[in-house]
Design a protein around this motif. Structure first.
Motif, PDB file in Angstrom:
ATOM      1  N   GLU A 155       0.830  -1.204   0.000  1.00 23.79           N
ATOM      2  CA  GLU A 155       0.000   0.000   0.000  1.00 23.79           C
ATOM      3  C   GLU A 155       0.867   1.258   0.000  1.00 23.79           C
ATOM      4  O   GLU A 155       1.867   1.326   0.727  1.00 23.79           O
ATOM      5  CB  GLU A 155      -0.944   0.000   1.198  1.00 23.79           C
ATOM      6  CG  GLU A 155      -1.981  -1.119   1.137  1.00 23.79           C
ATOM      7  CD  GLU A 155      -2.802  -1.102  -0.146  1.00 23.79           C
ATOM      8  OE1 GLU A 155      -3.217  -0.015  -0.580  1.00 23.79           O
ATOM      9  OE2 GLU A 155      -3.022  -2.184  -0.715  1.00 23.79           O
ATOM     10  N   ASN A 157       0.597   4.305   1.273  1.00 28.50           N
ATOM     11  CA  ASN A 157       0.849   5.041   2.521  1.00 28.50           C
ATOM     12  C   ASN A 157       1.868   4.339   3.406  1.00 28.50           C
ATOM     13  O   ASN A 157       2.584   4.989   4.167  1.00 28.50           O
ATOM     14  CB  ASN A 157      -0.453   5.306   3.277  1.00 28.50           C
ATOM     15  CG  ASN A 157      -1.160   4.035   3.696  1.00 28.50           C
ATOM     16  OD1 ASN A 157      -0.875   2.944   3.191  1.00 28.50           O
ATOM     17  ND2 ASN A 157      -2.107   4.163   4.602  1.00 28.50           N
ATOM     18  N   SER A 158       1.986   3.010   3.293  1.00 25.81           N
ATOM     19  CA  SER A 158       2.980   2.299   4.103  1.00 25.81           C
ATOM     20  C   SER A 158       4.394   2.524   3.566  1.00 25.81           C
ATOM     21  O   SER A 158       5.371   2.325   4.284  1.00 25.81           O
ATOM     22  CB  SER A 158       2.666   0.806   4.158  1.00 25.81           C
ATOM     23  OG  SER A 158       2.950   0.171   2.931  1.00 25.81           O
ATOM     24  N   GLU A 160       5.170   5.611   1.834  1.00 28.21           N
ATOM     25  CA  GLU A 160       5.408   7.046   2.023  1.00 28.21           C
ATOM     26  C   GLU A 160       5.891   7.367   3.430  1.00 28.21           C
ATOM     27  O   GLU A 160       6.711   8.264   3.619  1.00 28.21           O
ATOM     28  CB  GLU A 160       4.130   7.834   1.714  1.00 28.21           C
ATOM     29  CG  GLU A 160       3.783   7.843   0.249  1.00 28.21           C
ATOM     30  CD  GLU A 160       2.393   8.398  -0.028  1.00 28.21           C
ATOM     31  OE1 GLU A 160       1.758   8.955   0.896  1.00 28.21           O
ATOM     32  OE2 GLU A 160       1.942   8.249  -1.170  1.00 28.21           O
ATOM     33  N   ASN A 161       5.399   6.625   4.424  1.00 27.06           N
ATOM     34  CA  ASN A 161       5.801   6.943   5.791  1.00 27.06           C
ATOM     35  C   ASN A 161       7.238   6.534   6.103  1.00 27.06           C
ATOM     36  O   ASN A 161       7.723   6.766   7.198  1.00 27.06           O
ATOM     37  CB  ASN A 161       4.809   6.390   6.818  1.00 27.06           C
ATOM     38  CG  ASN A 161       4.822   4.886   6.919  1.00 27.06           C
ATOM     39  OD1 ASN A 161       5.797   4.225   6.582  1.00 27.06           O
ATOM     40  ND2 ASN A 161       3.731   4.326   7.396  1.00 27.06           N
TER      41      ASN A 161
END
Length: 169
Positions: A155, A157-158, A160-161
């Motif tokens: 995913e 967002n996993s 990007e963080n």
């Protein structure tokens, strides 16, 4: 493995050749792995072992940082504004590979690769990446016992963080 000095090629054993054939067959019978490696739509331009020399974004530091990345596979569809990053990993156990993703922090590596891709699209190709969609997959191949194949969609967002971790490093 033996090196043939005259042709500058490596000669593999029959056992290695049979292993590679088994892996290829397992990839071809796995619907998603086959699509990602052999059957993307014609609108995609796919590259294997794609090398990018790039500059780390200046927003994270006060000095130039030269970087390089070697992506297992990346596919660009500029018509439909989609980019797919595919990383291939070998593992002793594909059924527990989700744990390896966490243990070895593969998302950090993938985040680094996406930074390289973004730099390449903007600086080398001169494209605006606004409106593009991005997909990331890990194809895990078991290194023994039948060479089972699994595909993991990561995913966004996993990934990007993990940017801050990379910048801090």
């Amino acid at each position: 493995l033996k090196m043939n000095k005259e042709s500058n090629k490596t000669i593999i054993t029959w056992a290695d050749m049979n292993m590679l054939k088994a892996i290829e067959e397992n990839i071809k019978t796995h619907k998603k792995a086959y699509e990602l490696l052999f059957n993307l739509p014609d609108t995609f331009e796919a590259h294997n072992e794609f090398h990018i020399n790039w500059d780390f974004p200046k927003q994270y530091h006060d000095y130039p940082v030269k970087c390089k990345s070697l992506l297992d596979r990346v596919a660009f569809d500029h018509k439909n504004k989609k980019i797919i990053l595919i990383d291939i990993k070998t593992t002793a156990d594909v059924n527990n590979f989700a744990h390896s993703i966490e243990e070895y922090d593969y998302r950090r590596q993938l985040s680094y690769y996406w930074m390289a891709i973004h730099w390449y699209i903007i600086k080398e190709l001169g494209f605006d990446i606004e409106g593009y969609t991005f997909e990331t997959y890990i194809i895990a191949i078991q290194s023994n016992n039948g060479y089972q194949v699994r595909v993991f969609k990561i995913e966004p967002n996993s990934i990007e963080n993990r940017l801050d971790t990379i910048a801090d490093t």
